[in-house]
Design a protein around this motif. Structure first.
Motif, PDB file in Angstrom:
ATOM      1  N   UNK A  76       0.822  -1.212   0.000  1.00 51.14           N
ATOM      2  CA  UNK A  76       0.000   0.000   0.000  1.00 51.14           C
ATOM      3  C   UNK A  76       0.854   1.260   0.000  1.00 51.14           C
ATOM      4  N   UNK A  77       2.116   1.140   0.424  1.00 52.81           N
ATOM      5  CA  UNK A  77       3.018   2.289   0.440  1.00 52.81           C
ATOM      6  C   UNK A  77       3.143   2.925  -0.948  1.00 52.81           C
ATOM      7  N   UNK A  78       3.032   2.115  -1.979  1.00 53.97           N
ATOM      8  CA  UNK A  78       3.168   2.631  -3.338  1.00 53.97           C
ATOM      9  C   UNK A  78       2.003   3.530  -3.740  1.00 53.97           C
ATOM     10  N   UNK A  79       0.887   3.452  -3.023  1.00 51.85           N
ATOM     11  CA  UNK A  79      -0.247   4.326  -3.330  1.00 51.85           C
ATOM     12  C   UNK A  79       0.119   5.792  -3.167  1.00 51.85           C
ATOM     13  N   UNK A  80       1.148   6.078  -2.359  1.00 52.11           N
ATOM     14  CA  UNK A  80       1.532   7.455  -2.062  1.00 52.11           C
ATOM     15  C   UNK A  80       2.624   7.968  -3.003  1.00 52.11           C
ATOM     16  N   UNK A  81       2.999   7.170  -3.975  1.00 53.48           N
ATOM     17  CA  UNK A  81       4.006   7.597  -4.944  1.00 53.48           C
ATOM     18  C   UNK A  81       3.340   8.067  -6.231  1.00 53.48           C
ATOM     19  N   UNK A  82       4.005   8.944  -6.984  1.00 52.57           N
ATOM     20  CA  UNK A  82       3.491   9.310  -8.306  1.00 52.57           C
ATOM     21  C   UNK A  82       3.372   8.049  -9.167  1.00 52.57           C
ATOM     22  N   UNK A  83       2.378   7.981 -10.034  1.00 53.02           N
ATOM     23  CA  UNK A  83       2.156   6.769 -10.828  1.00 53.02           C
ATOM     24  C   UNK A  83       3.383   6.266 -11.584  1.00 53.02           C
ATOM     25  N   UNK A  84       4.205   7.189 -12.098  1.00 54.30           N
ATOM     26  CA  UNK A  84       5.340   6.748 -12.905  1.00 54.30           C
ATOM     27  C   UNK A  84       6.472   6.150 -12.071  1.00 54.30           C
ATOM     28  N   UNK A  85       6.368   6.263 -10.741  1.00 56.40           N
ATOM     29  CA  UNK A  85       7.411   5.703  -9.886  1.00 56.40           C
ATOM     30  C   UNK A  85       6.982   4.408  -9.201  1.00 56.40           C
ATOM     31  N   UNK A  86       5.748   4.013  -9.401  1.00 54.82           N
ATOM     32  CA  UNK A  86       5.264   2.812  -8.733  1.00 54.82           C
ATOM     33  C   UNK A  86       5.850   1.567  -9.381  1.00 54.82           C
ATOM     34  N   UNK A  87       6.414   0.730  -8.562  1.00 61.01           N
ATOM     35  CA  UNK A  87       7.035  -0.494  -9.038  1.00 61.01           C
ATOM     36  C   UNK A  87       7.700  -1.198  -7.876  1.00 61.01           C
ATOM     37  N   UNK A  88       8.434  -2.233  -8.139  1.00 62.45           N
ATOM     38  CA  UNK A  88       9.094  -2.986  -7.078  1.00 62.45           C
ATOM     39  C   UNK A  88       9.972  -2.090  -6.207  1.00 62.45           C
ATOM     40  N   UNK A  89       9.816  -2.187  -4.906  1.00 61.63           N
ATOM     41  CA  UNK A  89      10.594  -1.379  -3.978  1.00 61.63           C
ATOM     42  C   UNK A  89      11.959  -2.024  -3.762  1.00 61.63           C
ATOM     43  N   UNK A  90      13.010  -1.219  -3.923  1.00 64.41           N
ATOM     44  CA  UNK A  90      14.367  -1.698  -3.702  1.00 64.41           C
ATOM     45  C   UNK A  90      14.809  -1.471  -2.264  1.00 64.41           C
ATOM     46  N   UNK A  91      14.546  -0.265  -1.753  1.00 65.49           N
ATOM     47  CA  UNK A  91      14.957   0.048  -0.384  1.00 65.49           C
ATOM     48  C   UNK A  91      14.216   1.287   0.100  1.00 65.49           C
ATOM     49  N   UNK A  92      14.288   1.510   1.404  1.00 68.11           N
ATOM     50  CA  UNK A  92      13.713   2.682   2.049  1.00 68.11           C
ATOM     51  C   UNK A  92      14.838   3.429   2.750  1.00 68.11           C
ATOM     52  N   UNK A  93      14.791   4.761   2.676  1.00 68.62           N
ATOM     53  CA  UNK A  93      15.809   5.601   3.306  1.00 68.62           C
ATOM     54  C   UNK A  93      15.128   6.631   4.196  1.00 68.62           C
TER      55      UNK A  93
END
Length: 269
Positions: free
Chosen positions: A163-180
């Protein structure tokens, strides 16, 4: 690139500080008439703003490279950043009489510059809290990736699309590599890019339970994003599929080694 909203917030706070310092007249400036005093502090703070603007970025980079706390790293960057700034300021102010500048003059200028630089840095941090960056704004609900989406090094599965990806711009949604972790925000790095999300690190990590590990107080890494591990003396770094290197906290080394993260090959998904 600094956002317009944040820049305006920083300048507004900076203007308020100029008025406060001109009214109080610290460092003996109260003996100067109000007009010149106001001009003095305006020039000093604006100059400090220009020279100290990169301090937070430098501190963040230092924290990533050394594993120290980001706040401490920013403070260290301020201490070092005040040296060239104070030298430039004191010699420019001296003008033709620069040969008369003494060590005491440099020490006094350094102290004042450090205070002003720290103030400017605090202005940036306050502005960062009061103005949500443009790339931290939540986008519309996430949609399934189309079949034409380019293939990345990380497989896009239902497990990799929290669900974290819901808060990203559509063009950036995809597999998460890491969180900083960045103060009150978390920078989400995906296979398509990165963006800030206004969320606590532990809440973001909770959404990704079972998909990776918290390898550092400021970093979480997806298991599938791991390409290998690099050891530098007593320190470890994880190399991700996008070429990024993420620091590993020493306290996390035993658990990561037990899970196979620090071997010659990346752990199995």
């Amino acid at each position: 690139m600094i956002g317009k909203r944040r820049l305006l917030a920083e300048l507004a706070i900076l203007g308020g500080l100029i008025l406060v310092l001109a009214a109080l007249g610290p460092f003996g400036s109260y003996a100067t008439p109000l007009g010149p005093r106001l001009l003095h502090w305006a020039l000093y703070l604006v100059t400090g703003y220009i020279f100290f603007r990169p301090v937070i970025a430098a501190g963040s980079a230092l924290a990533r490279q050394t594993g120290m706390s980001r706040r401490i790293a920013i403070a260290v960057a301020c201490v070092f950043g005040a040296f060239p700034t104070s030298i430039i300021f004191v010699f420019v102010a001296a003008g033709p009489t620069w040969r008369s500048v003494t060590g005491a003059d440099l020490a006094s200028a350094y102290l004042q510059t450090l205070i002003v630089g720290a103030t400017v840095t605090i202005v940036q941090l306050l502005a960062g809290r009061s103005a949500v960056p443009a790339d931290a704004a939540p986008g519309p609900s996430a949609a399934p990736l189309p079949d034409s989406q380019p293939t990345t090094a990380v497989d896009a599965t239902e497990e990799a699309l929290p669900a974290l990806l819901d808060q990203l711009p559509p063009h950036l949604r995809g597999p998460i590599l890491c969180l900083e972790n960045e103060d009150h925000y978390v920078r989400v790095h995906t296979a398509q890019g990165s963006a800030l999300v206004l969320i606590r690190m532990r809440d973001a990590v909770a959404q990704l339970e079972g998909q990776g590990a918290r390898v550092h107080r400021s970093w979480w890494v997806a298991r599938r994003a791991l390409a290998g591990a690099v050891r530098q003396d007593r320190n470890w770094k994880l190399r991700l599929v996008d070429g990024r290197e993420v620091p590993v906290a020493r306290a996390s080394v035993p658990d990561l080694r037990a899970q196979g993260w620090l071997g010659d090959e990346p752990p199995a998904a």
